[in-house]
Design a protein around this motif. Structure first.
Motif, short mmCIF file in Angstrom:
data_model
loop_
_atom_site.label_atom_id
_atom_site.label_comp_id
_atom_site.label_asym_id
_atom_site.label_seq_id
_atom_site.Cartn_x
_atom_site.Cartn_y
_atom_site.Cartn_z
N ARG A 2 0.82 -1.19 0.00
CA ARG A 2 0.00 0.00 0.00
C ARG A 2 0.86 1.26 0.00
O ARG A 2 1.99 1.26 0.51
CB ARG A 2 -0.93 0.00 1.23
N ALA A 3 0.30 2.33 -0.58
CA ALA A 3 1.06 3.58 -0.71
C ALA A 3 1.50 4.11 0.66
O ALA A 3 2.62 4.61 0.82
CB ALA A 3 0.20 4.62 -1.43
N GLU A 4 0.62 3.97 1.65
CA GLU A 4 0.95 4.45 3.00
C GLU A 4 2.13 3.69 3.58
O GLU A 4 3.02 4.27 4.21
CB GLU A 4 -0.28 4.29 3.90
N VAL A 5 2.14 2.39 3.36
CA VAL A 5 3.23 1.56 3.87
C VAL A 5 4.52 1.87 3.11
O VAL A 5 5.61 1.93 3.70
CB VAL A 5 2.88 0.06 3.76
N GLN A 6 4.40 2.07 1.79
CA GLN A 6 5.58 2.41 0.99
C GLN A 6 6.20 3.73 1.47
O GLN A 6 7.43 3.88 1.51
CB GLN A 6 5.19 2.53 -0.48
N ASP A 10 9.98 4.32 2.79
CA ASP A 10 10.85 5.37 2.25
C ASP A 10 11.44 6.23 3.37
O ASP A 10 12.62 6.62 3.32
CB ASP A 10 10.07 6.26 1.28
N LYS A 11 10.63 6.52 4.39
CA LYS A 11 11.13 7.32 5.52
C LYS A 11 12.22 6.58 6.27
O LYS A 11 13.23 7.16 6.66
CB LYS A 11 9.97 7.64 6.48
N ILE A 12 12.01 5.28 6.46
CA ILE A 12 13.02 4.48 7.16
C ILE A 12 14.31 4.45 6.36
O ILE A 12 15.42 4.56 6.91
CB ILE A 12 12.50 3.05 7.42
N LEU A 16 18.00 5.62 7.40
CA LEU A 16 19.15 4.73 7.27
C LEU A 16 20.29 5.39 6.49
O LEU A 16 21.47 5.23 6.84
CB LEU A 16 18.74 3.43 6.57
N ASP A 17 19.95 6.11 5.44
CA ASP A 17 20.98 6.80 4.65
C ASP A 17 21.75 7.78 5.52
O ASP A 17 22.99 7.85 5.46
CB ASP A 17 20.34 7.53 3.47
N ASP A 74 15.78 -5.31 10.11
CA ASP A 74 14.35 -5.32 10.44
C ASP A 74 13.52 -4.79 9.27
O ASP A 74 12.42 -5.30 9.00
CB ASP A 74 14.09 -4.46 11.68
N LEU A 75 14.04 -3.78 8.59
CA LEU A 75 13.33 -3.22 7.44
C LEU A 75 13.15 -4.28 6.35
O LEU A 75 12.03 -4.51 5.86
CB LEU A 75 14.09 -2.02 6.88
#
Length: 374
Positions: A2-6, A10-12, A16-17, A74-75
């Motif tokens: 789902r877009a919300e999960v995506q 992306d935030k995670i 991480l970056d 975990d991601l």
């Protein structure tokens, strides 16, 4: 997915970056090998202070590597679970993994914020001073509440807290107290607390049960280690010894060992009354050097570090944060507009939200006026 999960994923990944950049993930394993080799040196503990610093630095690197790898693994694990659940039409697995990702996003954001603590002295231990202001007995009681709040916060962080000096209030609470708080990033976190803290409540000392406003100032200075040179001209200071005026008991002794150092050029006065005279002299001198170093830090970062603005008298117009217990429950930081109704949690040491908002503001480079104007 789902877009919300995506979006959460992306935030995670963005967090991480940043963590990878701050850690310099490519060289981290080699730096850890160097630390491990130095730890095995049989002469390491010939210099206990240097050894303790090395051990703290090593542990900080171990923790940073573990955090980065843990979030990364975990991601990927939860992404794989979602894909597997969608393939097998198992809604329960998908929901469980999405919930885990939401929690991971919060953790990653917190660790990203901690990674921004990369100022020159952010990793250092810190001195914390609390001084009651306008409000008499009320203010002294408020000062003791703040002292308890910071001690609880530090203990939750796993930091070591040492009481350096304390002066009891005439009827209740404390007039002042100073602490040394030791642990990785102690100064980086606590530096945002410098300023005047305002309390509004029904006074427990007023038989008419009227609402009172009290003020207490908090000042934070980094502990200066051997890597930072601070010269103090002996002709610029006066050293006095005296009998401690504290309440005695567990926290404050009443011997003649207390030491006060006055720095004439700046008017800075530091005291220590918790150890032997020799130890107190050493503690007070370190505290003086930390104060002088903080002045230099303030000059360098005047645009985003509002210490000068916040270092006024503990009274109306100078507060950085308000704690309202009556007629409603609210803690609000006046620099960031961050607020929470969980006053009990805050006074029990749950300060990371307030500190994090201020740290993010400082990192953004915005002034207080700019932030409040948004």
């Amino acid at each position: 997915m789902r877009a919300e999960v995506q979006s959460t994923v992306d935030k995670i990944r963005k967090s991480l970056d940043l963590l990878g950049q701050r850690l310099n993930v490519e060289t981290a394993p080699y730096r850890l090998e160097e630390f491990n080799a130095r730890v095995e040196d049989p002469t390491l503990w010939d210099d206990p202070d240097a050894a303790q610093k090395l051990m703290r630095d090593r542990q900080a690197l171990v923790d940073s590597i573990g955090t980065y790898e843990g979030i990364k693994n975990d991601l990927q694990d939860n992404i794989d679970l979602i894909e597997l659940g969608e393939m097998e039409d198992d809604a329960e697995v998908v929901t469980e993994a999405e919930t885990a990702l939401a929690a991971l996003s919060v953790t990653a954001a917190q660790k990203e914020l901690e990674a921004l603590l990369d100022g020159e002295a952010d990793a250092n231990d810190t001195f914390l001073e609390i001084n009651s202001g306008a409000g008499g007995t009320e203010s002294c009681d408020w000062a003791s509440m703040l002292a308890r709040m910071y001690v609880r916060w530090a203990e939750k962080k796993g930091y070591t807290v040492e009481l350096q000096a304390e002066s009891a209030g005439e009827e209740a609470g404390i007039k002042s107290a100073s602490y040394k708080i030791s642990g990785h990033n102690a100064y980086g976190w606590l530096k945002s607390e410098s300023g005047v803290h305002r309390l509004v409540r029904i006074s427990p000392f007023d038989s008419a049960a009227k609402r009172h406003t009290s003020f207490t100032s908090v000042k934070v200075y980094p502990v200066v280690d051997d890597n930072i040179e601070i010269e103090v001209n002996q002709s610029d200071i006066r050293i006095d010894t005296y009998r401690s005026s504290g309440a005695g008991g567990q926290h404050v002794n009443t011997t003649d060992s207390a030491v006060r150092i006055t720095h004439h050029p700046t008017g800075i006065v530091v005291t220590s009354s918790e150890k032997s005279q020799h130890q107190n002299r050493d503690i007070a001198m370190k505290a003086l050097k930390s104060r002088l170093y903080q002045i230099e830090l303030d000059k360098r970062s005047a645009l985003v570090n509002e210490v000068h603005e916040n270092a006024g008298d503990a009274g109306w117009g100078n507060q950085i944060r308000s704690y309202v217990l009556q007629p409603y429950q609210m803690v609000k930081d006046l620099r960031t507009s961050y607020e929470t109704s969980d006053t009990k949690g805050v006074l029990d040491g749950d300060l990371d939200g307030l500190m994090g908002a201020t740290l993010a503001l400082a990192v953004s480079g915005k002034s207080r006026a700019q932030a409040q104007g948004e």
